[in-house]
Design a protein around this motif. Structure first.
Motif, mmCIF file in Angstrom:
data_model
loop_
_atom_site.group_PDB
_atom_site.id
_atom_site.type_symbol
_atom_site.label_atom_id
_atom_site.label_comp_id
_atom_site.label_asym_id
_atom_site.label_seq_id
_atom_site.Cartn_x
_atom_site.Cartn_y
_atom_site.Cartn_z
ATOM 1 N N PHE A 71 0.782 -1.228 0.000
ATOM 2 C CA PHE A 71 0.000 0.000 0.000
ATOM 3 C C PHE A 71 0.820 1.288 0.000
ATOM 4 C CE2 PHE A 71 -3.050 -2.984 2.275
ATOM 5 C CZ PHE A 71 -3.685 -3.360 1.111
ATOM 6 N N ASP A 72 2.170 1.231 -0.185
ATOM 7 C CA ASP A 72 2.924 2.459 -0.464
ATOM 8 C C ASP A 72 2.242 3.143 -1.634
ATOM 9 O OD1 ASP A 72 4.874 1.750 1.400
ATOM 10 O OD2 ASP A 72 6.479 1.499 -0.072
ATOM 11 N N GLN A 73 2.066 4.473 -1.563
ATOM 12 C CA GLN A 73 1.326 5.138 -2.637
ATOM 13 C C GLN A 73 1.702 6.604 -2.787
ATOM 14 O OE1 GLN A 73 -2.977 5.970 -1.115
ATOM 15 N NE2 GLN A 73 -2.220 4.179 0.004
ATOM 16 N N ALA A 74 1.554 7.093 -4.007
ATOM 17 C CA ALA A 74 1.733 8.514 -4.303
ATOM 18 C C ALA A 74 0.883 8.856 -5.507
ATOM 19 C CB ALA A 74 3.198 8.830 -4.576
ATOM 20 N N GLY A 75 0.548 10.129 -5.607
ATOM 21 C CA GLY A 75 -0.245 10.570 -6.737
ATOM 22 C C GLY A 75 -0.832 11.934 -6.515
ATOM 23 N N LEU A 76 -2.102 12.067 -6.891
ATOM 24 C CA LEU A 76 -2.814 13.339 -6.882
ATOM 25 C C LEU A 76 -4.058 13.196 -6.011
ATOM 26 C CD1 LEU A 76 -3.109 16.180 -8.218
ATOM 27 C CD2 LEU A 76 -4.347 15.042 -10.067
ATOM 28 N N PHE A 77 -4.320 14.205 -5.182
ATOM 29 C CA PHE A 77 -5.476 14.212 -4.283
ATOM 30 C C PHE A 77 -6.346 15.400 -4.642
ATOM 31 C CE2 PHE A 77 -7.449 14.597 0.048
ATOM 32 C CZ PHE A 77 -7.837 13.285 0.217
ATOM 33 N N HIS A 84 -15.800 13.801 0.749
ATOM 34 C CA HIS A 84 -15.861 13.881 -0.719
ATOM 35 C C HIS A 84 -14.477 14.233 -1.255
ATOM 36 C CE1 HIS A 84 -19.964 14.580 0.733
ATOM 37 N NE2 HIS A 84 -20.312 13.883 -0.346
ATOM 38 N N TRP A 85 -13.796 13.218 -1.760
ATOM 39 C CA TRP A 85 -12.431 13.397 -2.256
ATOM 40 C C TRP A 85 -12.074 12.278 -3.225
ATOM 41 C CZ3 TRP A 85 -9.833 9.089 -0.866
ATOM 42 C CH2 TRP A 85 -10.200 8.438 0.312
ATOM 43 N N VAL A 86 -10.972 12.495 -3.932
ATOM 44 C CA VAL A 86 -10.483 11.529 -4.914
ATOM 45 C C VAL A 86 -8.980 11.420 -4.749
ATOM 46 C CG1 VAL A 86 -10.194 11.060 -7.386
ATOM 47 C CG2 VAL A 86 -12.277 12.205 -6.568
ATOM 48 N N LYS A 87 -8.464 10.198 -4.807
ATOM 49 C CA LYS A 87 -7.016 10.038 -4.922
ATOM 50 C C LYS A 87 -6.747 9.149 -6.131
ATOM 51 C CE LYS A 87 -6.392 6.256 -1.534
ATOM 52 N NZ LYS A 87 -5.619 5.800 -0.364
ATOM 53 N N ALA A 88 -5.745 9.543 -6.905
ATOM 54 C CA ALA A 88 -5.366 8.797 -8.099
ATOM 55 C C ALA A 88 -3.857 8.720 -8.138
ATOM 56 C CB ALA A 88 -5.896 9.482 -9.355
ATOM 57 N N GLY A 89 -3.331 7.563 -8.514
ATOM 58 C CA GLY A 89 -1.885 7.433 -8.579
ATOM 59 C C GLY A 89 -1.455 5.993 -8.683
ATOM 60 N N VAL A 90 -0.258 5.742 -8.163
ATOM 61 C CA VAL A 90 0.307 4.393 -8.156
ATOM 62 C C VAL A 90 0.385 3.930 -6.712
ATOM 63 C CG1 VAL A 90 2.309 2.980 -8.721
ATOM 64 C CG2 VAL A 90 1.587 4.798 -10.280
ATOM 65 N N GLY A 100 -4.261 3.337 -10.156
ATOM 66 C CA GLY A 100 -5.657 3.280 -9.753
ATOM 67 C C GLY A 100 -6.196 4.576 -9.213
ATOM 68 N N ALA A 101 -7.434 4.488 -8.752
ATOM 69 C CA ALA A 101 -8.124 5.646 -8.192
ATOM 70 C C ALA A 101 -9.077 5.193 -7.106
ATOM 71 C CB ALA A 101 -8.893 6.383 -9.283
ATOM 72 N N VAL A 102 -9.246 6.058 -6.122
ATOM 73 C CA VAL A 102 -10.259 5.898 -5.083
ATOM 74 C C VAL A 102 -11.142 7.131 -5.151
ATOM 75 C CG1 VAL A 102 -10.696 5.839 -2.592
ATOM 76 C CG2 VAL A 102 -8.796 4.519 -3.561
ATOM 77 N N VAL A 159 -12.731 22.918 -5.116
ATOM 78 C CA VAL A 159 -11.860 21.757 -4.999
ATOM 79 C C VAL A 159 -10.429 22.211 -4.730
ATOM 80 C CG1 VAL A 159 -10.981 19.703 -6.183
ATOM 81 C CG2 VAL A 159 -13.332 20.465 -6.583
ATOM 82 N N LEU A 160 -9.774 21.522 -3.802
ATOM 83 C CA LEU A 160 -8.349 21.689 -3.568
ATOM 84 C C LEU A 160 -7.658 20.472 -4.164
ATOM 85 C CD1 LEU A 160 -8.437 22.844 0.157
ATOM 86 C CD2 LEU A 160 -8.201 24.289 -1.871
ATOM 87 N N ALA A 161 -6.472 20.667 -4.742
ATOM 88 C CA ALA A 161 -5.793 19.544 -5.393
ATOM 89 C C ALA A 161 -4.288 19.678 -5.260
ATOM 90 C CB ALA A 161 -6.181 19.477 -6.862
ATOM 91 N N GLY A 162 -3.607 18.513 -5.258
ATOM 92 C CA GLY A 162 -2.153 18.520 -5.230
ATOM 93 C C GLY A 162 -1.567 17.157 -4.947
ATOM 94 N N PRO A 163 -0.241 17.114 -4.773
ATOM 95 C CA PRO A 163 0.474 15.853 -4.560
ATOM 96 C C PRO A 163 0.012 15.135 -3.291
ATOM 97 C CG PRO A 163 2.008 17.666 -4.937
ATOM 98 C CD PRO A 163 0.658 18.261 -4.776
ATOM 99 N N LEU A 164 0.039 13.794 -3.352
ATOM 100 C CA LEU A 164 -0.380 12.930 -2.245
ATOM 101 C C LEU A 164 0.658 11.854 -2.014
ATOM 102 C CD1 LEU A 164 -2.753 11.554 -0.425
ATOM 103 C CD2 LEU A 164 -3.051 10.134 -2.455
#
Length: 191
Positions: A71-77, A84-90, A100-102, A159-164
């Motif tokens: 479950f190590d992960q990084a991407g965009l939040f 109400h949010w989205v995370k996408a990455g590896v 993937g995406a959540v 919406v706020l967005a950035g690195p995760l």
């Protein structure tokens, strides 16, 4: 390009180091973002560096996909609020890096596809927003973008967005982000 100093952390990482080659972020052991589905728990202690996302436009982050623990992960939040949010990455899951995406609206869902050849390479995650939708795309250096997901998002949502980065199962995960940028939305969903 967005300057790293323009964002605010949802939760402070162990360590953040700004260098000429980008931002190095060390995650807290046990950090994650998830709400209820299947596991029954809520994790809301992710490390996301967020700034306002335009109502029409796109945001991208680039990072090196160097993961080794479950479950190590990084991407965009992308965040509207705590539910109400989205995370996408590896995410490294079941021994393989997974793209993937959540998407979370009260409860989280999860979709993944294995990308074993992305190990150690620079990945770009892109969220393009127009009207009532966000289109998530991803690519690895030297390849074209591939569609990850299309999801609904209220047109009037702020919406706020950035690195995760998250490290649900271990200490010591450091992710190297190389770029954070905004730009115009994608021209269309299909080429």
């Amino acid at each position: 390009m967005i300057d790293w100093s323009e964002g605010q952390w949802t939760h402070e990482p162990v360590r953040v180091e700004q260098a000429a080659d980008g931002l190095h972020v060390e995650a807290v052991e046990g950090s994650d973002a998830w709400r209820l589905t299947s596991y029954g728990f809520v994790h809301a202690d992710e490390h996301a560096l967020l700034a306002p996302m335009p109502a029409t436009g796109a945001v991208e982050v680039d990072f090196v996909a160097a993961f080794e623990a479950q479950f190590d992960q990084a991407g965009l939040f992308l965040c509207i609020d705590d539910e109400h949010w989205v995370k996408a990455g590896v995410e490294f899951a079941d021994g393989v890096p997974q793209l993937g995406a959540v998407v979370t609206s009260g409860h989280s869902d999860w979709s993944v596809a294995p990308v074993p050849d992305w190990v150690g390479r620079t990945v770009t995650i892109r969220a393009s927003r127009e009207g009532n939708a966000v289109t998530l795309r991803a690519r690895v250096e030297g390849e074209d973008f591939r569609l990850v997901r299309v999801l609904p998002l209220p047109e009037d949502a702020e919406v706020l967005a950035g690195p995760l980065v998250c490290a649900p199962t271990r200490a010591g995960l450091v992710v190297h982000f190389t770029r954070w940028a905004t730009g115009p939305q994608d021209g269309s969903l299909h080429p």
